[in-house]
Design a protein around this motif. Sequence first.
Motif, PDB file in Angstrom:
ATOM      1  N   CYS A  59       5.308  -8.024  -4.010  1.00  0.00           N
ATOM      2  CA  CYS A  59       5.216  -8.242  -2.575  1.00  0.00           C
ATOM      3  C   CYS A  59       6.236  -7.424  -1.798  1.00  0.00           C
ATOM      4  O   CYS A  59       6.124  -7.297  -0.579  1.00  0.00           O
ATOM      5  CB  CYS A  59       5.359  -9.724  -2.246  1.00  0.00           C
ATOM      6  SG  CYS A  59       7.030 -10.370  -2.449  1.00  0.00           S
TER       7      CYS A  59
ATOM      8  N   SER B 174      -4.365  -1.607  -4.481  1.00  0.00           N
ATOM      9  CA  SER B 174      -4.883  -2.082  -5.764  1.00  0.00           C
ATOM     10  C   SER B 174      -4.531  -1.174  -6.941  1.00  0.00           C
ATOM     11  O   SER B 174      -4.560  -1.608  -8.079  1.00  0.00           O
ATOM     12  CB  SER B 174      -6.393  -2.288  -5.693  1.00  0.00           C
ATOM     13  OG  SER B 174      -7.047  -1.074  -5.430  1.00  0.00           O
TER      14      SER B 174
ATOM     15  N   LYS C 237      -3.137  -9.992  -1.788  1.00  0.00           N
ATOM     16  CA  LYS C 237      -4.549  -9.664  -1.674  1.00  0.00           C
ATOM     17  C   LYS C 237      -4.746  -8.199  -2.047  1.00  0.00           C
ATOM     18  O   LYS C 237      -4.020  -7.327  -1.595  1.00  0.00           O
ATOM     19  CB  LYS C 237      -5.020  -9.921  -0.243  1.00  0.00           C
ATOM     20  CG  LYS C 237      -6.502  -9.805  -0.076  1.00  0.00           C
ATOM     21  CD  LYS C 237      -6.945 -10.188   1.331  1.00  0.00           C
ATOM     22  CE  LYS C 237      -8.461 -10.071   1.398  1.00  0.00           C
ATOM     23  NZ  LYS C 237      -8.960  -9.852   2.738  1.00  0.00           N
ATOM     24  N   GLN C 238      -5.743  -7.910  -2.878  1.00  0.00           N
ATOM     25  CA  GLN C 238      -6.003  -6.540  -3.311  1.00  0.00           C
ATOM     26  C   GLN C 238      -6.895  -5.838  -2.307  1.00  0.00           C
ATOM     27  O   GLN C 238      -7.873  -6.407  -1.823  1.00  0.00           O
ATOM     28  CB  GLN C 238      -6.673  -6.541  -4.684  1.00  0.00           C
ATOM     29  CG  GLN C 238      -5.841  -7.215  -5.763  1.00  0.00           C
ATOM     30  CD  GLN C 238      -4.508  -6.523  -5.964  1.00  0.00           C
ATOM     31  OE1 GLN C 238      -4.457  -5.409  -6.459  1.00  0.00           O
ATOM     32  NE2 GLN C 238      -3.417  -7.178  -5.571  1.00  0.00           N
ATOM     33  N   ASN C 239      -6.509  -4.604  -1.996  1.00  0.00           N
ATOM     34  CA  ASN C 239      -7.340  -3.805  -1.103  1.00  0.00           C
ATOM     35  C   ASN C 239      -7.300  -2.345  -1.555  1.00  0.00           C
ATOM     36  O   ASN C 239      -6.652  -2.017  -2.550  1.00  0.00           O
ATOM     37  CB  ASN C 239      -6.882  -3.960   0.357  1.00  0.00           C
ATOM     38  CG  ASN C 239      -5.424  -3.575   0.534  1.00  0.00           C
ATOM     39  OD1 ASN C 239      -4.986  -2.539   0.039  1.00  0.00           O
ATOM     40  ND2 ASN C 239      -4.678  -4.420   1.239  1.00  0.00           N
TER      41      ASN C 239
ATOM     42  N   LYS D 233       1.080 -14.537  -2.954  1.00  0.00           N
ATOM     43  CA  LYS D 233      -0.220 -14.043  -3.399  1.00  0.00           C
ATOM     44  C   LYS D 233      -0.438 -12.692  -2.724  1.00  0.00           C
ATOM     45  O   LYS D 233      -0.201 -12.552  -1.526  1.00  0.00           O
ATOM     46  CB  LYS D 233      -1.302 -15.030  -2.956  1.00  0.00           C
ATOM     47  CG  LYS D 233      -2.684 -14.739  -3.469  1.00  0.00           C
ATOM     48  CD  LYS D 233      -3.690 -15.713  -2.858  1.00  0.00           C
ATOM     49  CE  LYS D 233      -3.803 -16.965  -3.711  1.00  0.00           C
ATOM     50  NZ  LYS D 233      -4.943 -17.816  -3.264  1.00  0.00           N
TER      51      LYS D 233
ATOM     52  N   SER E 260     -10.715 -11.117  -9.846  1.00  0.00           N
ATOM     53  CA  SER E 260     -10.105 -11.777  -8.692  1.00  0.00           C
ATOM     54  C   SER E 260      -9.681 -10.735  -7.661  1.00  0.00           C
ATOM     55  O   SER E 260      -9.432  -9.592  -7.992  1.00  0.00           O
ATOM     56  CB  SER E 260      -8.904 -12.599  -9.136  1.00  0.00           C
ATOM     57  OG  SER E 260      -7.895 -11.763  -9.649  1.00  0.00           O
ATOM     58  N   ASN E 261      -9.629 -11.150  -6.417  1.00  0.00           N
ATOM     59  CA  ASN E 261      -9.251 -10.207  -5.377  1.00  0.00           C
ATOM     60  C   ASN E 261      -7.795 -10.366  -4.950  1.00  0.00           C
ATOM     61  O   ASN E 261      -7.418  -9.970  -3.876  1.00  0.00           O
ATOM     62  CB  ASN E 261     -10.184 -10.331  -4.177  1.00  0.00           C
ATOM     63  CG  ASN E 261     -10.080 -11.694  -3.526  1.00  0.00           C
ATOM     64  OD1 ASN E 261      -9.496 -12.612  -4.094  1.00  0.00           O
ATOM     65  ND2 ASN E 261     -10.619 -11.824  -2.336  1.00  0.00           N
ATOM     66  N   PHE E 262      -7.013 -10.992  -5.839  1.00  0.00           N
ATOM     67  CA  PHE E 262      -5.585 -11.089  -5.558  1.00  0.00           C
ATOM     68  C   PHE E 262      -4.786 -11.110  -6.859  1.00  0.00           C
ATOM     69  O   PHE E 262      -5.327 -11.391  -7.930  1.00  0.00           O
ATOM     70  CB  PHE E 262      -5.266 -12.339  -4.730  1.00  0.00           C
ATOM     71  CG  PHE E 262      -5.399 -13.622  -5.511  1.00  0.00           C
ATOM     72  CD1 PHE E 262      -4.321 -14.123  -6.243  1.00  0.00           C
ATOM     73  CD2 PHE E 262      -6.595 -14.326  -5.532  1.00  0.00           C
ATOM     74  CE1 PHE E 262      -4.443 -15.304  -6.971  1.00  0.00           C
ATOM     75  CE2 PHE E 262      -6.720 -15.499  -6.254  1.00  0.00           C
ATOM     76  CZ  PHE E 262      -5.642 -15.993  -6.974  1.00  0.00           C
TER      77      PHE E 262
END
Length: 111
Positions: free
Chosen positions: A50, A42, A36-38, A34, A2-4
Amino acid sequence: MSNFNWCHGPSCHTYVTTDRVRGTKGSKVLRTRKIKQNQWNSRSIWGYFCGMSCYNDFAKEYMAEIIRIAPRLEPLETPINDPKRTEHEGWGGRKYYSTEITKVDNESNVG
Ligand SMILES: [Zn+2]
């Protein structure tokens, strides 16, 4: 993959901010944020929390469990050279001192 991630702060869903409001009219909720992964977050805590409040809430709630992963039963030590105290002269001839502390360079002392 998942990207989050959902924020891991145990109280994230209780903080009153407009970006946490979700749901349809008449059944609104405050929801965990949520994340978001970056490439910047990451592999750091900011990929899981958060903000500092949620990070601190998590640490407070799970402190005992976290410490059990790697308990510190004795202090650690870093070898240093004898501290070097140097006298300086400042404005108006006033003396002040600085202390230089350097770590022992183990790699160049080998052999
Ligand atoms: Zn959070």
